[in-house]
Design an enzyme around this catalytic site. Structure first.
Site, PDB file in Angstrom:
ATOM      1  N   ASP A  72       0.856  -1.192   0.000  1.00  0.00           N
ATOM      2  CA  ASP A  72       0.000   0.000   0.000  1.00  0.00           C
ATOM      3  C   ASP A  72       0.888   1.235   0.000  1.00  0.00           C
ATOM      4  O   ASP A  72       1.852   1.305   0.767  1.00  0.00           O
ATOM      5  CB  ASP A  72      -0.885  -0.039   1.258  1.00  0.00           C
ATOM      6  CG  ASP A  72      -1.795   1.164   1.359  1.00  0.00           C
ATOM      7  OD1 ASP A  72      -2.044   1.813   0.327  1.00  0.00           O
ATOM      8  OD2 ASP A  72      -2.268   1.444   2.486  1.00  0.00           O
TER       9      ASP A  72
ATOM     10  N   ASP B 100      -4.550   3.462   2.530  1.00  0.00           N
ATOM     11  CA  ASP B 100      -5.957   3.054   2.656  1.00  0.00           C
ATOM     12  C   ASP B 100      -6.090   1.577   3.047  1.00  0.00           C
ATOM     13  O   ASP B 100      -7.192   1.030   3.060  1.00  0.00           O
ATOM     14  CB  ASP B 100      -6.744   3.348   1.366  1.00  0.00           C
ATOM     15  CG  ASP B 100      -6.236   2.529   0.185  1.00  0.00           C
ATOM     16  OD1 ASP B 100      -5.227   1.794   0.340  1.00  0.00           O
ATOM     17  OD2 ASP B 100      -6.843   2.609  -0.897  1.00  0.00           O
TER      18      ASP B 100
ATOM     19  N   ASP C 291      -1.455  -1.125  -3.911  1.00  0.00           N
ATOM     20  CA  ASP C 291      -1.733  -0.362  -5.131  1.00  0.00           C
ATOM     21  C   ASP C 291      -0.524  -0.373  -6.071  1.00  0.00           C
ATOM     22  O   ASP C 291       0.539  -0.902  -5.724  1.00  0.00           O
ATOM     23  CB  ASP C 291      -2.163   1.070  -4.780  1.00  0.00           C
ATOM     24  CG  ASP C 291      -1.211   1.709  -3.779  1.00  0.00           C
ATOM     25  OD1 ASP C 291       0.013   1.592  -3.980  1.00  0.00           O
ATOM     26  OD2 ASP C 291      -1.684   2.306  -2.780  1.00  0.00           O
TER      27      ASP C 291
ATOM     28  N   ASP D 242      -3.229  -9.859 -16.384  1.00  0.00           N
ATOM     29  CA  ASP D 242      -4.258 -10.870 -16.231  1.00  0.00           C
ATOM     30  C   ASP D 242      -5.364 -10.508 -17.220  1.00  0.00           C
ATOM     31  O   ASP D 242      -5.756  -9.346 -17.323  1.00  0.00           O
ATOM     32  CB  ASP D 242      -4.806 -10.829 -14.796  1.00  0.00           C
ATOM     33  CG  ASP D 242      -5.131 -12.207 -14.262  1.00  0.00           C
ATOM     34  OD1 ASP D 242      -5.859 -12.927 -14.961  1.00  0.00           O
ATOM     35  OD2 ASP D 242      -4.676 -12.555 -13.154  1.00  0.00           O
TER      36      ASP D 242
ATOM     37  N   GLU E   8      -5.062 -20.300 -17.926  1.00  0.00           N
ATOM     38  CA  GLU E   8      -5.523 -21.043 -16.741  1.00  0.00           C
ATOM     39  C   GLU E   8      -6.632 -21.984 -17.190  1.00  0.00           C
ATOM     40  O   GLU E   8      -7.623 -21.553 -17.768  1.00  0.00           O
ATOM     41  CB  GLU E   8      -6.054 -20.072 -15.685  1.00  0.00           C
ATOM     42  CG  GLU E   8      -6.344 -20.778 -14.365  1.00  0.00           C
ATOM     43  CD  GLU E   8      -7.381 -20.068 -13.512  1.00  0.00           C
ATOM     44  OE1 GLU E   8      -7.345 -20.235 -12.291  1.00  0.00           O
ATOM     45  OE2 GLU E   8      -8.233 -19.358 -14.063  1.00  0.00           O
TER      46      GLU E   8
ATOM     47  N   ASP F 186      -5.083 -18.353  -5.495  1.00  0.00           N
ATOM     48  CA  ASP F 186      -6.257 -19.205  -5.230  1.00  0.00           C
ATOM     49  C   ASP F 186      -5.921 -20.406  -4.355  1.00  0.00           C
ATOM     50  O   ASP F 186      -6.797 -21.227  -4.073  1.00  0.00           O
ATOM     51  CB  ASP F 186      -6.821 -19.758  -6.549  1.00  0.00           C
ATOM     52  CG  ASP F 186      -7.448 -18.698  -7.429  1.00  0.00           C
ATOM     53  OD1 ASP F 186      -7.874 -17.660  -6.893  1.00  0.00           O
ATOM     54  OD2 ASP F 186      -7.502 -18.910  -8.655  1.00  0.00           O
TER      55      ASP F 186
HETATM   56  O1  TEU Z   1      -9.868 -19.185 -10.971  1.00  0.00           O
HETATM   57  C1  TEU Z   1     -10.579 -20.251 -11.533  1.00  0.00           C
HETATM   58  C2  TEU Z   1     -10.881 -21.327 -10.624  1.00  0.00           C
HETATM   59  O2  TEU Z   1     -11.215 -22.392 -11.061  1.00  0.00           O
HETATM   60  C3  TEU Z   1     -10.784 -21.034  -9.174  1.00  0.00           C
HETATM   61  O3  TEU Z   1     -11.885 -20.246  -8.894  1.00  0.00           O
HETATM   62  C4  TEU Z   1     -10.780 -22.247  -8.326  1.00  0.00           C
HETATM   63  O4  TEU Z   1     -11.741 -23.132  -8.717  1.00  0.00           O
HETATM   64  C5  TEU Z   1     -11.070 -21.884  -6.927  1.00  0.00           C
HETATM   65  O5  TEU Z   1     -10.079 -20.997  -6.519  1.00  0.00           O
HETATM   66  C6  TEU Z   1     -11.038 -23.081  -6.036  1.00  0.00           C
HETATM   67  O6  TEU Z   1     -11.228 -22.653  -4.743  1.00  0.00           O
HETATM   68  C7  TEU Z   1      -9.807 -17.977 -11.640  1.00  0.00           C
HETATM   69  C8  TEU Z   1      -9.087 -16.958 -10.788  1.00  0.00           C
HETATM   70  O7  TEU Z   1      -7.767 -17.372 -10.599  1.00  0.00           O
HETATM   71  C9  TEU Z   1      -9.844 -16.783  -9.514  1.00  0.00           C
HETATM   72  O8  TEU Z   1      -9.196 -15.920  -8.624  1.00  0.00           O
HETATM   73  C10 TEU Z   1     -11.201 -16.233  -9.867  1.00  0.00           C
HETATM   74  O9  TEU Z   1     -11.993 -16.185  -8.707  1.00  0.00           O
HETATM   75  C11 TEU Z   1     -11.928 -17.082 -10.913  1.00  0.00           C
HETATM   76  O10 TEU Z   1     -11.088 -17.473 -11.988  1.00  0.00           O
HETATM   77  C12 TEU Z   1     -13.051 -16.302 -11.535  1.00  0.00           C
HETATM   78  O11 TEU Z   1     -12.532 -15.264 -12.327  1.00  0.00           O
END
Ligand code: TEU
Length: 576
Positions: free
Chosen positions: A34, A38, A42, A111, A274, A349
């Site tokens: 940050d 806030d 960022d 992304d 992904e 994730d």
């Molecule tokens: O993730 C895809 C995805 O399959 C994940 O949501 C996964 O299934 C989940 O984390 C399991 O707990 C991508 C992004 O990396 C994620 O951050 C997003 O929430 C999702 O797509 C939707 O855009």
């Protein structure tokens, strides 16, 4: 401006295949640094930390979304693809970051979230009107036959969303439902419509013109909807596919078209898709250089091995080491000749690798973080380091649901408790697997809030920051950070690390992860003890290495026939 980057200049900036020797560092902007007090990270904060990344030695930054967004899924719900959310700064701040990264020889990958937009994106707002030319840009469907629109159970089909009870949201104005396979705030774009595809490609070209070096493509396999998703073509077996179940029939066609239209390969951009549910077979197709689709994909197989197939998300099973290492080996062999692997344990994730696959106790944390890194970085492919992984950051010790922030965690909790699942069971799932563990603030130093912010951070800092932080790591020649530096340098300096053929040894050993990498007359042996007890090395089943040169070790116990807990060694074998 795109033309300006074609030809010689593009080749100098981004030589052919440069991503095969690169190490990528993922930044989750909300949790990195940050700068304006806030409590939320960022872009100027990231720029202020570029020297740290240069010191680590990474080649590329992958920036999780900073676009304008209502933030229902922390930016994976975009309402304007061509602007920066004020939370994170301005477009000018992003241009400054790109230029400052380039000055340090670090490239930047955006992304790309184009399976869905936000429900606040102007395209979606327009599509709410049934007469709008954009109606077909999304999936609008009537209630199931004979059902009362808007009533419970009238959704076009029974598919749940990833982060909500149903993938269908009712819109009373038109009396129809729209598809949002992640959440109602993330309506799915209809890639069958060529106008949608052209609008996305134009936006991508706009970013290429701003100097970005590639794209990480969010759930890109879902742009072609698996059969049965939209109710148009129900699987005759009646089996409802899950969103993790793979891709639809037009995926390869769409990816090749995108590559052509944005000139992804002509411009030598990095592309990583992904792909939850992808298999080695789908990955070979998507990453075969001759097909001009993607450079590499993120598989989910190895991060799903501790889930019960077809079970609820909170149902976890133990993950024996042979299952994990054989899965990675399956991908190594599968993509050995055609295509390319990406390598990751951690991302935004996933729970923290050292807590999940290693041992995050004070006694073994450092050694296990190093050894997991050794194993991953010595596979063939492009390694991804997720912020804090290079410090051995751990899962957060959250104990109440109020400490969690993620839409996924909150939805899992709501679904489980509504379904009568005991609270302890779902809390155990969150304590070990929540995405929030990856999202606690980056631990820079031992000052308040770990040097991340001067305010109250949007999610609690892990209380272990006084000992686990970047400042402490930089003063310790044996830190996890120092080990990552060495692994990255090793890849840069050794063709065998980048291109060597992979062979798994001792595939059924439940504690040792051992493999070789071979290129021409060079051969490396990697030996890792993935357990918190000493392990004897079965010398008779391993290549002779007693006098081999040690390229990198974690914490040598000095004995050629055994490894200390979480010890690993990278050895250069004598081939003469
Ligand atoms: O993730 C895809 C995805 O399959 C994940 O949501 C996964 O299934 C989940 O984390 C399991 O707990 C991508 C992004 O990396 C994620 O951050 C997003 O929430 C999702 O797509 C939707 O855009």
């Amino acid at each position: 401006m795109t033309d300006h980057l074609l030809g010689e200049e593009a080749r100098v900036l981004r030589p052919d295949g440069w991503w095969r020797s690169a190490v990528v560092y993922q930044i989750y902007p909300r949790s990195f640094q940050d700068s304006d007090g806030d409590g939320i990270g960022d872009i100027p904060g990231i720029t202020s930390r570029l020297d740290y990344l240069a010191e680590l030695g990474v080649d590329v930054i992958w920036l999780s979304p900073v676009y304008r967004s209502p933030q229902c899924d922390n930016g994976y719900d975009i309402s304007d693809y061509r602007d920066v959310d004020p939370l994170f700064g301005t477009l000018a701040d992003l241009e400054t970051l790109i230029a400052a990264a380039h000055e340090r020889g670090i490239r930047l990958v955006m992304d790309l979230v184009v399976n869905h937009t936000s429900d606040e994106h102007p395209w979606f707002i327009e599509s709410r009107d049934p007469a709008s030319p954009k109606r077909d840009w999304y999936f609008w469907r009537p209630a199931r036959p004979g059902a009362e629109p808007g009533a419970a159970g009238s959704e076009p089909n029974d598919r749940p969303a990833a982060f909500a009870p149903s993938a269908w949201t009712y819109d009373p104005v038109s009396g129809e439902y729209y598809l949002g396979i992640f959440s109602p705030g993330q309506p799915d774009l209809n890639w069958e419509n060529p106008e949608v595809r052209q609008a996305v490609y134009a936006m991508m070209r706009w970013w290429v013109d701003r100097g970005v070096d590639g794209f990480r493509m969010d759930v890109i396999n879902l742009i072609s909807k698996p059969i049965g998703f939209t109710t148009d073509a129900l699987d005759p077996s009646g089996v409802e596919p899950t969103y993790e179940g793979g891709s639809g029939p037009r995926l390869d066609e769409f990816l090749a078209e995108m590559n052509r239209e944005v000139r992804l390969d002509d411009l030598n951009l990095l592309t990583v898709g992904e792909m939850p549910g992808s298999t080695v077979e789908t990955a070979i197709r998507a990453t075969d250089p001759g097909r001009h689709e993607l450079n590499m994909v993120f598989t989910f197989e190895h991060v799903m091995l501790d889930r019960v197939p077809g079970g609820q998300r909170w149902d976890l099973v133990d993950l024996p080491l042979p299952v994990l290492k054989n899965n990675l080996a399956h991908w190594q062999l599968g993509l050995a000749d055609v295509g390319w692997n990406s390598l990751y344990f951690d991302n935004h994730d996933q729970a923290r690798a050292v807590s999940r696959f290693g041992d995050d106790s004070p006694e073994h944390r450092v050694a296990s973080a190093k050894t997991l890194a050794t194993v991953l970085h010595l596979h063939k492919g492009t390694p991804y380091v997720y912020q804090g992984e290079e410090l051995g950051m751990t899962n957060a010790p959250f104990t109440t649901i109020e400490q969690y922030r993620d839409i996924s965690a909150l939805n899992v909790y709501a679904a489980a408790t509504a379904g009568g699942v005991p609270t302890e069971r779902v809390m155990h799932f969150l304590e070990t697997r929540s995405r929030d563990h990856a999202r606690t603030p980056m631990q820079w130093d031992a000052t308040d809030a770990a040097g991340f912010t001067t305010a109250t951070p949007w999610i609690e800092v892990n209380p272990n920051y006084p000992t686990i932080n970047a400042a402490a790591a930089s003063e310790d020649a044996d830190s996890v950070f120092a080990h990552f530096q060495k692994l990255i340098a090793l890849r840069h300096d050794n063709a065998v690390v980048r291109e060597g053929r992979f062979e798994l040894l001792l595939p059924e050993h439940d504690r040792l992860w051992a493999f070789t990498r071979t290129l021409d007359d060079e051969r490396l042996l990697v030996l890792a003890n993935c357990s918190s007890r000493p392990a004897d090395l079965p010398l008779e089943d391993l290549p002779d290495h007693v006098d081999a040169e040690l390229l990198l070790g974690t914490h040598l116990n000095g004995r050629p026939d055994s490894l200390a807990p979480w010890e690993s060694r990278i050895l250069r074998l004598d081939q003469s």
